[in-house]
Design an enzyme around this catalytic site. Structure first.
Site, PDB file in Angstrom:
ATOM      1  N   HIS A 158      84.129 -38.405  38.879  1.00  0.00           N
ATOM      2  CA  HIS A 158      83.953 -38.919  40.247  1.00  0.00           C
ATOM      3  C   HIS A 158      83.275 -40.278  40.280  1.00  0.00           C
ATOM      4  O   HIS A 158      83.289 -40.947  41.304  1.00  0.00           O
ATOM      5  CB  HIS A 158      83.148 -37.917  41.083  1.00  0.00           C
ATOM      6  CG  HIS A 158      83.934 -36.667  41.379  1.00  0.00           C
ATOM      7  ND1 HIS A 158      84.629 -36.505  42.553  1.00  0.00           N
ATOM      8  CD2 HIS A 158      84.175 -35.562  40.639  1.00  0.00           C
ATOM      9  CE1 HIS A 158      85.249 -35.328  42.523  1.00  0.00           C
ATOM     10  NE2 HIS A 158      84.977 -34.736  41.372  1.00  0.00           N
ATOM     11  N   ASP A 367      80.572 -48.103  42.765  1.00  0.00           N
ATOM     12  CA  ASP A 367      80.810 -46.776  43.327  1.00  0.00           C
ATOM     13  C   ASP A 367      82.142 -46.249  42.792  1.00  0.00           C
ATOM     14  O   ASP A 367      83.118 -47.002  42.753  1.00  0.00           O
ATOM     15  CB  ASP A 367      80.889 -46.876  44.860  1.00  0.00           C
ATOM     16  CG  ASP A 367      80.290 -45.663  45.568  1.00  0.00           C
ATOM     17  OD1 ASP A 367      80.383 -44.550  45.011  1.00  0.00           O
ATOM     18  OD2 ASP A 367      79.741 -45.830  46.673  1.00  0.00           O
TER      19      ASP A 367
HETATM   20  P1  ADQ Z   1      78.625 -40.008  46.630  1.00  0.00           P
HETATM   21  O1  ADQ Z   1      77.897 -40.969  45.771  1.00  0.00           O
HETATM   22  O2  ADQ Z   1      77.790 -38.962  47.258  1.00  0.00           O
HETATM   23  O3  ADQ Z   1      79.830 -39.308  45.869  1.00  0.00           O
HETATM   24  P2  ADQ Z   1      80.502 -40.898  48.870  1.00  0.00           P
HETATM   25  O4  ADQ Z   1      81.849 -40.957  48.309  1.00  0.00           O
HETATM   26  O5  ADQ Z   1      80.248 -41.995  49.839  1.00  0.00           O
HETATM   27  O6  ADQ Z   1      79.324 -40.963  47.790  1.00  0.00           O
HETATM   28  O7  ADQ Z   1      80.370 -39.509  49.609  1.00  0.00           O
HETATM   29  C1  ADQ Z   1      79.275 -39.219  50.380  1.00  0.00           C
HETATM   30  C2  ADQ Z   1      79.607 -38.080  51.340  1.00  0.00           C
HETATM   31  O8  ADQ Z   1      78.386 -37.587  51.840  1.00  0.00           O
HETATM   32  C3  ADQ Z   1      80.428 -38.572  52.520  1.00  0.00           C
HETATM   33  O9  ADQ Z   1      81.321 -37.580  52.918  1.00  0.00           O
HETATM   34  C4  ADQ Z   1      79.374 -38.807  53.601  1.00  0.00           C
HETATM   35  O10 ADQ Z   1      79.805 -38.612  54.909  1.00  0.00           O
HETATM   36  C5  ADQ Z   1      78.328 -37.786  53.247  1.00  0.00           C
HETATM   37  N1  ADQ Z   1      77.026 -38.333  53.653  1.00  0.00           N
HETATM   38  C6  ADQ Z   1      76.392 -39.420  53.175  1.00  0.00           C
HETATM   39  N2  ADQ Z   1      75.260 -39.652  53.860  1.00  0.00           N
HETATM   40  C7  ADQ Z   1      75.187 -38.694  54.800  1.00  0.00           C
HETATM   41  C8  ADQ Z   1      74.262 -38.378  55.842  1.00  0.00           C
HETATM   42  N3  ADQ Z   1      73.193 -39.128  56.074  1.00  0.00           N
HETATM   43  N4  ADQ Z   1      74.522 -37.303  56.592  1.00  0.00           N
HETATM   44  C9  ADQ Z   1      75.605 -36.556  56.376  1.00  0.00           C
HETATM   45  N5  ADQ Z   1      76.509 -36.807  55.449  1.00  0.00           N
HETATM   46  C10 ADQ Z   1      76.306 -37.853  54.665  1.00  0.00           C
HETATM   47  C11 ADQ Z   1      80.393 -39.362  44.537  1.00  0.00           C
HETATM   48  C12 ADQ Z   1      80.740 -40.750  44.016  1.00  0.00           C
HETATM   49  C13 ADQ Z   1      81.651 -41.468  44.983  1.00  0.00           C
HETATM   50  C14 ADQ Z   1      82.904 -40.631  45.234  1.00  0.00           C
HETATM   51  C15 ADQ Z   1      82.535 -39.201  45.602  1.00  0.00           C
HETATM   52  C16 ADQ Z   1      83.755 -38.290  45.679  1.00  0.00           C
HETATM   53  O11 ADQ Z   1      79.556 -41.510  43.805  1.00  0.00           O
HETATM   54  O12 ADQ Z   1      82.028 -42.750  44.475  1.00  0.00           O
HETATM   55  O13 ADQ Z   1      83.652 -41.207  46.286  1.00  0.00           O
HETATM   56  O14 ADQ Z   1      81.644 -38.637  44.648  1.00  0.00           O
HETATM   57  O15 ADQ Z   1      84.492 -38.335  44.494  1.00  0.00           O
END
Ligand code: ADQ
Length: 464
Positions: A158, A367
Site C-alpha cells: 500500500h 504517498d
Molecule cells: P493512509 O496513509 O492512511 O493509507 P489515505 O490513502 O489518504 O492514507 O487514506 C486515509 C483514509 O482515512 C481515507 O479514507 C480518509 O478519509 C480516512 N481519514 C483520514 N483522516 C481522517 C479523519 N480525520 N477522520 C476520518 N477519516 C479520516 C495507506 C497509504 C496510502 C494508500 C492507502 C490505501 O499510505 O497511500 O492510499 O493506504 O492503500
C-alpha cells in the site's frame, strides 16, 4: 471458485456495504471480496498476551471467517512499532533520516512473520488463494513456502517502493527482497513504485527481469509484479450524498466560513503527509497577496496516529507550534485563518466537509496512493465543483493529471496553485472535475480487488 485467504496486520469486519464507518475503503473491499469468495481473514487481534501461544480466535462473519492471534508486548514493540513503523515506513517514504536500523526490530519482524506463517498454514486448503497486505509481511510468502505451502501467494504493497539508492541503506535489504520474490504476484500502487522495484531486482539481485510483463525470475522462482492503483468504494461514498449528517456537516463548515473560501486537508497526522509544509505555503500566499487573509479559511483535520513512535510525537508538536504561530500573526478578533482539528470524523461528515471546500489540499511529500484526493473529488457538486491541488509525489498523481499538480516541497509552487485554484473559472473547474471524477468512479476499490484476485488465480506463469 477458489477460497480467499486475506492476511493483514489488523482485521476489520464491516456490517455490510455502507456501514464501514471510519474503517475506510480497504476494509470494505476485503469484506466484499471475502464475502464473494468465502474464506478467512487472518491477522493480529490488536491484543497483547504475556506469552505467545499461537492460539487462534475464530469468528464467523457474514460469508467468511476471521482468525486472529495475540502478540507479546515485545513483539508489538519490535515488529509493529519497530521494524514496520520506525524502519520500513520512513525508508519507503524516502525518509532515511528518520529510519532506525535496530537489529532487534529486524529479528522481531522475522519472528512475527514466522509466527504468522505457523498459525496460518493449518488453515489453508489446497486450492486457496492467499492474499497478503502491506509492508508488515514482506517475508511472509517465503515463510509459507518454507512450511511447504504450494498455493498461489500474492502481496499488495500500500505504500511507495523506494528508489534502489535509498533501499540499499537498509541492512539485509537483499534478504528482504529475495524473500518477497517467493510470492507469485506482487502489486504496487503506481508504475513509479513498480519501476523502482524492478530496477532493484535487476541491479542488486541480478534477477532476470522482463519490464513489459513485470516478470522477475530468480533462483527458479517466477514472480509477476504489476501496478494495481487502489480506489475508494465510490458507491458506498456517494450514498452519503444528501444524508442529513453530510448536509449538516456541510452547513456547519460553509456557514462558519462566512464569505471565505474553504481549503480542506484531511490526513492522518504523519510526517509523510506534508502538513507543516502546507502552513509554509499559506504563509507564502499571505505574504505575497495580503488580501488572501480575508478570503481563505484553511481547515486541517488531522487525527493523531502511531503515538508510541517518537517521530509522530515530534510532528504533532511541530504542527501545533506552527499553527499557533501562524494564527497568532494573521488572526483578527473575528477571524482565525487556520483551523487545526486534532481528531477523526465519520465518513458522512467528511463528505459534507469536502463538499463545502472550494479547494482540496492534498500535498504529501510521498504517498503510496492517497485516497483523500479521490474522496474530495467524489464529494464535489458537479455544477460547482472545487479544485483539487495534488502533490506530484502521491501515487494518485499518475491517474489524476487533471488536478493542479504541485511540488509539495516548494511553498512557492503550492502558494501559486492556491491562488490559481481560487481564481479558476467555473467552466475550467467543471472540465477538470469531470475527468477526475470519471477516474475515481471507474477505478474503484471493488474493481481493484477483482483485478488483483484475477491475476492471482490465473494459470501459473511460465519460466522464461
Ligand atoms: P493512509 O496513509 O492512511 O493509507 P489515505 O490513502 O489518504 O492514507 O487514506 C486515509 C483514509 O482515512 C481515507 O479514507 C480518509 O478519509 C480516512 N481519514 C483520514 N483522516 C481522517 C479523519 N480525520 N477522520 C476520518 N477519516 C479520516 C495507506 C497509504 C496510502 C494508500 C492507502 C490505501 O499510505 O497511500 O492510499 O493506504 O492503500
Amino acid at each position: 471458485m477458489s477460497r480467499l485467504i486475506v492476511v493483514s496486520n489488523r482485521v476489520s469486519v464491516t456490517k455490510g456495504r455502507g456501514a464501514a464507518g471510519a474503517q475506510g475503503g480497504l476494509a470494505v473491499a476485503m469484506n466484499g471480496a471475502l464475502r464473494k469468495h468465502g474464506g478467512i481473514w487472518f491477522g493480529w487481534s490488536g491484543n497483547e498476551v504475556a506469552r505467545f501461544t499461537g492460539q487462534l480466535t475464530m469468528q464467523r462473519a457474514d460469508g467468511f471467517t476471521t482468525a486472529t492471534i495475540d502478540l507479546e508486548p515485545h513483539d508489538v514493540d519490535e515488529y509493529y512499532n519497530g521494524y514496520a513503523n520506525r524502519t520500513l515506513w520512513p525508508l519507503f517514504h524516502y525518509r532515511i533520516d528518520l529510519a532506525e536500523y535496530e537489529t532487534e526490530f529486524g529479528r522481531g519482524y522475522e519472528r512475527v512473520n514466522e509466527q504468522f506463517a505457523n498459525s496460518l498454514v493449518p488453515l489453508v486448503e489446497e486450492e486457496d488463494l492467499v492474499w497478503v497486505q502491506d509492508y508488515h509481511f514482506l517475508p511472509l510468502g517465503e515463510r509459507l513456502r518454507a512450511h511447504g505451502l504450494k498455493n498461489r501467494l500474492g502481496l499488495f504493497l500500500h505504500i511507495p517502493w523506494p528508489p534502489t539508492r535509498l533501499l540499499v541503506s537498509l541492512p539485509y535489504h537483499e534478504r528482504l527482497v529475495r524473500a518477497m520474490l517467493h510470492y507469485d504476484v506482487i502489486g504496487f500502487q503506481s508504475t513509479e513504485w513498480l519501476e523502482s522495484f524492478l530496477h532493484y531486482c535487476r541491479k542488486e539481485l541480478q534477477a532476470d527481469v522482463d519490464e513489459d510483463s513485470g516478470t522477475v525470475q530468480l533462483d527458479g522462482h517466477v514472480a509477476v509484479a504489476r501496478a494495481f492503483p487502489i480506489g475508494i468504494d465510490y458507491k458506498e461514498f456517494m450514498a452519503f450524498r444528501g444524508t442529513q449528517t453530510a448536509q449538516r456537516a456541510y452547513e456547519r463548515l460553509a456557514g462558519s466560513a462566512r464569505n471565505r473560501s474553504v481549503v480542506i486537508g484531511v490526513d492522518r497526522l504523519d510526517y509523510s503527509k506534508g502538513l507543516p509544509e502546507r502552513i509554509d505555503a499559506m504563509e507564502r500566499l499571505f505574504t505575497t497577496h495580503e488580501d488572501m487573509v480575508n478570503r481563505l479559511l484553511y481547515v486541517q483535520i488531522a487525527p493523531p496516529s502511531r503515538e508510541d513512535v517518537r517521530s509522530y510525537q515530534e510532528i504533532r508538536a511541530t504542527l501545533e507550534q506552527k499553527t499557533g504561530q501562524f494564527n497568532g500573526a494573521h488572526s483578527d478578533v473575528d477571524l482565525v485563518p487556520i483551523r487545526y482539528v486534532n481528531r477523526g470524523f465519520g465518513r458522512a461528515e467528511l463528505f459534507g466537509f469536502y463538499r463545502a471546500a472550494r479547494i482540496g489540499l492534498v500535498t504529501p511529500m510521498r504517498d503510496g496512493m492517497n485516497l483523500v484526493a479521490k474522496e474530495y473529488v467524489a464529494a464535489q457538486d458537479p455544477e460547482d465543483p472545487g479544485v483539487l491541488i495534488l502533490s506530484r509525489f502521491a501515487g494518485a498523481a499518475e491517474q489524476m493529471s487533471d488536478a493542479l499538480l504541485v511540488n509539495s516541497h516548494s511553498a512557492e509552487d503550492v502558494a501559486r496553485a492556491l491562488w490559481t485554484a481560487l481564481h479558476m473559472p467555473v467552466e475550467e473547474r467543471r472540465a477538470r472535475w469531470e475527468k477526475l471524477n470519471a477516474v475515481v468512479r471507474d477505478h474503484d476499490v471493488i474493481g481493484w480487488a477483482e483485478d488483483f484476485i484475477a491475476l492471482l488465480a490465473a494459470p501459473p506463469f511460465h519460466h522464461m
